[in-house]
Scaffold this active site. Sequence first.
Site, PDB file in Angstrom:
ATOM      1  N   LYS A  11       0.840  -1.208   0.000  1.00 34.56           N
ATOM      2  CA  LYS A  11       0.000   0.000   0.000  1.00 34.56           C
ATOM      3  C   LYS A  11       0.872   1.254   0.000  1.00 34.56           C
ATOM      4  O   LYS A  11       0.647   2.192  -0.767  1.00 34.56           O
ATOM      5  CB  LYS A  11      -0.904   0.027   1.234  1.00 34.56           C
ATOM      6  CG  LYS A  11      -1.522   1.384   1.526  1.00 34.56           C
ATOM      7  CD  LYS A  11      -2.315   1.397   2.794  1.00 34.56           C
ATOM      8  CE  LYS A  11      -1.550   1.519   4.060  1.00 34.56           C
ATOM      9  NZ  LYS A  11      -1.107   2.855   4.446  1.00 34.56           N
ATOM     10  N   ASN A  12       1.911   1.268   0.839  1.00 37.23           N
ATOM     11  CA  ASN A  12       2.720   2.477   0.995  1.00 37.23           C
ATOM     12  C   ASN A  12       3.711   2.707  -0.136  1.00 37.23           C
ATOM     13  O   ASN A  12       4.431   3.697  -0.137  1.00 37.23           O
ATOM     14  CB  ASN A  12       3.428   2.463   2.355  1.00 37.23           C
ATOM     15  CG  ASN A  12       2.429   2.626   3.478  1.00 37.23           C
ATOM     16  OD1 ASN A  12       1.264   2.987   3.245  1.00 37.23           O
ATOM     17  ND2 ASN A  12       2.854   2.371   4.697  1.00 37.23           N
ATOM     18  N   CYS A 109      -4.013  12.504  13.848  1.00 37.10           N
ATOM     19  CA  CYS A 109      -4.596  11.164  13.654  1.00 37.10           C
ATOM     20  C   CYS A 109      -4.376  10.365  14.926  1.00 37.10           C
ATOM     21  O   CYS A 109      -3.640  10.792  15.808  1.00 37.10           O
ATOM     22  CB  CYS A 109      -4.038  10.523  12.401  1.00 37.10           C
ATOM     23  SG  CYS A 109      -2.790   9.290  12.654  1.00 37.10           S
ATOM     24  N   ARG A 114       1.335  14.326  13.645  1.00 38.95           N
ATOM     25  CA  ARG A 114       1.754  14.099  12.252  1.00 38.95           C
ATOM     26  C   ARG A 114       1.684  15.356  11.376  1.00 38.95           C
ATOM     27  O   ARG A 114       0.955  15.393  10.374  1.00 38.95           O
ATOM     28  CB  ARG A 114       0.968  12.964  11.627  1.00 38.95           C
ATOM     29  CG  ARG A 114       1.095  11.668  12.396  1.00 38.95           C
ATOM     30  CD  ARG A 114       0.374  10.537  11.734  1.00 38.95           C
ATOM     31  NE  ARG A 114       1.042  10.077  10.518  1.00 38.95           N
ATOM     32  CZ  ARG A 114       0.563   9.082   9.751  1.00 38.95           C
ATOM     33  NH1 ARG A 114      -0.578   8.503  10.068  1.00 38.95           N
ATOM     34  NH2 ARG A 114       1.216   8.693   8.686  1.00 38.95           N
ATOM     35  N   ASP A 304       5.339   0.282  11.971  1.00 35.91           N
ATOM     36  CA  ASP A 304       4.106  -0.351  11.498  1.00 35.91           C
ATOM     37  C   ASP A 304       4.009  -1.820  11.885  1.00 35.91           C
ATOM     38  O   ASP A 304       2.998  -2.468  11.605  1.00 35.91           O
ATOM     39  CB  ASP A 304       3.978  -0.207   9.975  1.00 35.91           C
ATOM     40  CG  ASP A 304       3.777   1.248   9.552  1.00 35.91           C
ATOM     41  OD1 ASP A 304       3.897   1.539   8.361  1.00 35.91           O
ATOM     42  OD2 ASP A 304       3.525   2.090  10.439  1.00 35.91           O
ATOM     43  N   ARG A 396      -8.333  -0.662   5.123  1.00 38.24           N
ATOM     44  CA  ARG A 396      -7.563   0.403   4.478  1.00 38.24           C
ATOM     45  C   ARG A 396      -6.237  -0.123   3.939  1.00 38.24           C
ATOM     46  O   ARG A 396      -5.695   0.406   2.975  1.00 38.24           O
ATOM     47  CB  ARG A 396      -7.261   1.527   5.479  1.00 38.24           C
ATOM     48  CG  ARG A 396      -8.469   2.332   5.909  1.00 38.24           C
ATOM     49  CD  ARG A 396      -8.013   3.559   6.674  1.00 38.24           C
ATOM     50  NE  ARG A 396      -7.004   4.287   5.919  1.00 38.24           N
ATOM     51  CZ  ARG A 396      -6.371   5.359   6.398  1.00 38.24           C
ATOM     52  NH1 ARG A 396      -6.635   5.761   7.627  1.00 38.24           N
ATOM     53  NH2 ARG A 396      -5.460   5.990   5.672  1.00 38.24           N
TER      54      ARG A 396
HETATM   55  C1  EPZ Z   1       4.635   6.795   6.409  1.00 35.37           C
HETATM   56  O1  EPZ Z   1       3.858   7.841   7.004  1.00 35.37           O
HETATM   57  C2  EPZ Z   1       3.694   5.592   6.295  1.00 35.37           C
HETATM   58  N1  EPZ Z   1       2.556   5.954   5.479  1.00 35.37           N
HETATM   59  C3  EPZ Z   1       3.220   5.182   7.693  1.00 35.37           C
HETATM   60  O2  EPZ Z   1       2.441   3.991   7.576  1.00 35.37           O
HETATM   61  C4  EPZ Z   1       4.431   4.859   8.550  1.00 35.37           C
HETATM   62  O3  EPZ Z   1       4.009   4.607   9.865  1.00 35.37           O
HETATM   63  C5  EPZ Z   1       5.403   6.063   8.564  1.00 35.37           C
HETATM   64  O4  EPZ Z   1       5.757   6.445   7.232  1.00 35.37           O
HETATM   65  C6  EPZ Z   1       6.690   5.746   9.306  1.00 35.37           C
HETATM   66  O5  EPZ Z   1       7.319   4.633   8.780  1.00 35.37           O
HETATM   67  C7  EPZ Z   1       2.706   5.962   4.119  1.00 35.37           C
HETATM   68  O6  EPZ Z   1       3.756   5.702   3.554  1.00 35.37           O
HETATM   69  C8  EPZ Z   1       1.495   6.324   3.317  1.00 35.37           C
HETATM   70  P1  EPZ Z   1       6.687  10.188   8.452  1.00 35.37           P
HETATM   71  P2  EPZ Z   1       4.405   9.350   7.012  1.00 35.37           P
HETATM   72  O7  EPZ Z   1       6.512  11.470   7.737  1.00 35.37           O
HETATM   73  O8  EPZ Z   1       5.247   9.588   5.815  1.00 35.37           O
HETATM   74  C9  EPZ Z   1       7.215  13.522  11.810  1.00 35.37           C
HETATM   75  C10 EPZ Z   1       0.586   2.572   7.868  1.00 35.37           C
HETATM   76  O9  EPZ Z   1       0.212   1.980   8.897  1.00 35.37           O
HETATM   77  N2  EPZ Z   1       7.030  14.507  10.726  1.00 35.37           N
HETATM   78  O10 EPZ Z   1       7.848   9.331   8.071  1.00 35.37           O
HETATM   79  O11 EPZ Z   1       3.241  10.220   7.263  1.00 35.37           O
HETATM   80  C11 EPZ Z   1       5.951  12.700  12.083  1.00 35.37           C
HETATM   81  O12 EPZ Z   1       5.069  13.382  12.933  1.00 35.37           O
HETATM   82  C12 EPZ Z   1       1.068   4.037   7.983  1.00 35.37           C
HETATM   83  O13 EPZ Z   1       0.620   2.075   6.733  1.00 35.37           O
HETATM   84  C13 EPZ Z   1       7.130  15.846  11.021  1.00 35.37           C
HETATM   85  O14 EPZ Z   1       7.367  16.237  12.171  1.00 35.37           O
HETATM   86  O15 EPZ Z   1       5.330   9.332   8.307  1.00 35.37           O
HETATM   87  C14 EPZ Z   1       6.512  11.427  12.679  1.00 35.37           C
HETATM   88  O16 EPZ Z   1       6.718  11.597  14.044  1.00 35.37           O
HETATM   89  C15 EPZ Z   1       0.812   4.616   9.329  1.00 35.37           C
HETATM   90  N3  EPZ Z   1       6.946  16.747  10.006  1.00 35.37           N
HETATM   91  C16 EPZ Z   1       7.833  11.272  11.937  1.00 35.37           C
HETATM   92  O17 EPZ Z   1       8.158  12.549  11.376  1.00 35.37           O
HETATM   93  C17 EPZ Z   1       6.687  16.358   8.716  1.00 35.37           C
HETATM   94  O18 EPZ Z   1       6.516  17.208   7.834  1.00 35.37           O
HETATM   95  C18 EPZ Z   1       7.814  10.239  10.817  1.00 35.37           C
HETATM   96  O19 EPZ Z   1       6.681  10.481  10.015  1.00 35.37           O
HETATM   97  C19 EPZ Z   1       6.606  14.986   8.436  1.00 35.37           C
HETATM   98  C20 EPZ Z   1       6.787  14.066   9.459  1.00 35.37           C
END
Ligand code: EPZ
Length: 419
Positions: A11-12, A109, A114, A304, A396
């Site tokens: 999915k990702n 969320c 996030r 995850d 999802r």
């Molecule tokens: C991706 O989310 C995945 N989703 C998530 O999978 C996964 O948990 C996550 O990466 C971490 O591996 C998809 O790929 C669609 P991040 P993403 O930006 O990109 C902070 C699932 O279950 N951050 O890597 O949204 C954030 O708050 C889902 O399939 C900022 O502060 O995660 C977090 O603490 C859930 N500012 C950390 O970075 C930003 O602009 C990592 O988040 C962006 C992120």
Amino acid sequence: MEGRVVVSGAKNAALPALTAALLTEERVVLHNIPRVRDISTMRSLLEDLGVDSSVTHEAHGNRIEIEARQLLNPVAPYELVKQMRASVLVLGPLVARFGQARVSLPGGCAIGVRPVNLHLKGLEKLGASISFDHGYVDARANGLRGTKFYFDTISVTGTENLMMAATLADGVTVLENAAREPEVQDLAHLLTKMGAEIEGAGTPEVRIRGVSRLHGAEHSIIPDRIEAGTFLVAAAITGGDLVVERCNPEHLTAVLAKLEEVGVQVVRDGANASNPARTLNVKAGRNLRAHDVTTLEYPGFPTDMQAQYMTLMTQAEGSSVITETIFENRFMHALELVRMGADITVNGRRAVVRGATGLSGAKIQASDLRASASLVLAGLAAEGQTLIDRVYHIDRGYERIEEKLTQVGAKIIRISESD
Ligand code: EPZ
């Protein structure tokens, strides 16, 4: 649980691949797309933007053809973004190709605040002007310019968004402290097939030399390492012998290492350079040993898989400390597991699990995608019947999970609210 289970496409990896099609007016054909609800949401969003797409069933997953010949309106509406945060992935491609995008800001969320501040900061560094109104971000640019951008926090979709935007920027962009996930690498693979010039995907430093236009391409999405990991834990928690097919063991190194530590036997079948679709055979006895884990960015132990691992630790001898370093509120499943008889204490980003404790079936509710998977696993290990509410979360990101698990011996059925 015994038998063979087939892993779907990731999915990702599929979500950013669908948005990458916005970067060209030519046709992009994607294979091994999982039949999960987030993909349908993304297709609705793309069609809202004016993109043509068609779906065909194939032996493994779906084939989706996308043609973004024109753009009707560069808006990702609140109604769709609130269903799926990954909608933010249209931002980079829209600004890069059409010079404008209006995207509803994803709210918080279940698993954390996030924010998307790094996506926006990076687009500003590429030369876009960013403004906010009525819950939307407006991004505009009269052509993007190559730049150097350092991620204060490693972000998967942040890296993907900026990598896509930089493919059409004037000059070279260097993304530092970039995410290294296999899904990021798969996106870079697709973009390269579309004519992009990208080096270093999968390393902390990604270099993108912008080109004037991208063309169509055909690509098969990588297997879903988190779905595969979930099945591995299903075998481990039921003392089973399972063959997990069409997965990529290299994407699961941290998970496999942890499962072997816990006492699960893992056999990697059919691994060779030319054959990417590979198989894992897991055999688990009943004497699982508790081991601590800390979630980290790839190639560390994936966040995850944290919920599924917590459920496993309720059935392991001894105490384990689970530390969640990626999201600030990702232990919602712990309370439901405690209601089933688990011995877990949560303190901020750390949880202590004492096992093994018998789990008894109960009425429980899922709070997010991976939490719902962990509760299904708990139900498999519990005595008696477990009823999981809000399973729409699981649809999802998991394709027909109850059918796949039933094939290997699980007693699991889907009942609608009214039953
Ligand atoms: C991706 O989310 C995945 N989703 C998530 O999978 C996964 O948990 C996550 O990466 C971490 O591996 C998809 O790929 C669609 P991040 P993403 O930006 O990109 C902070 C699932 O279950 N951050 O890597 O949204 C954030 O708050 C889902 O399939 C900022 O502060 O995660 C977090 O603490 C859930 N500012 C950390 O970075 C930003 O602009 C990592 O988040 C962006 C992120």
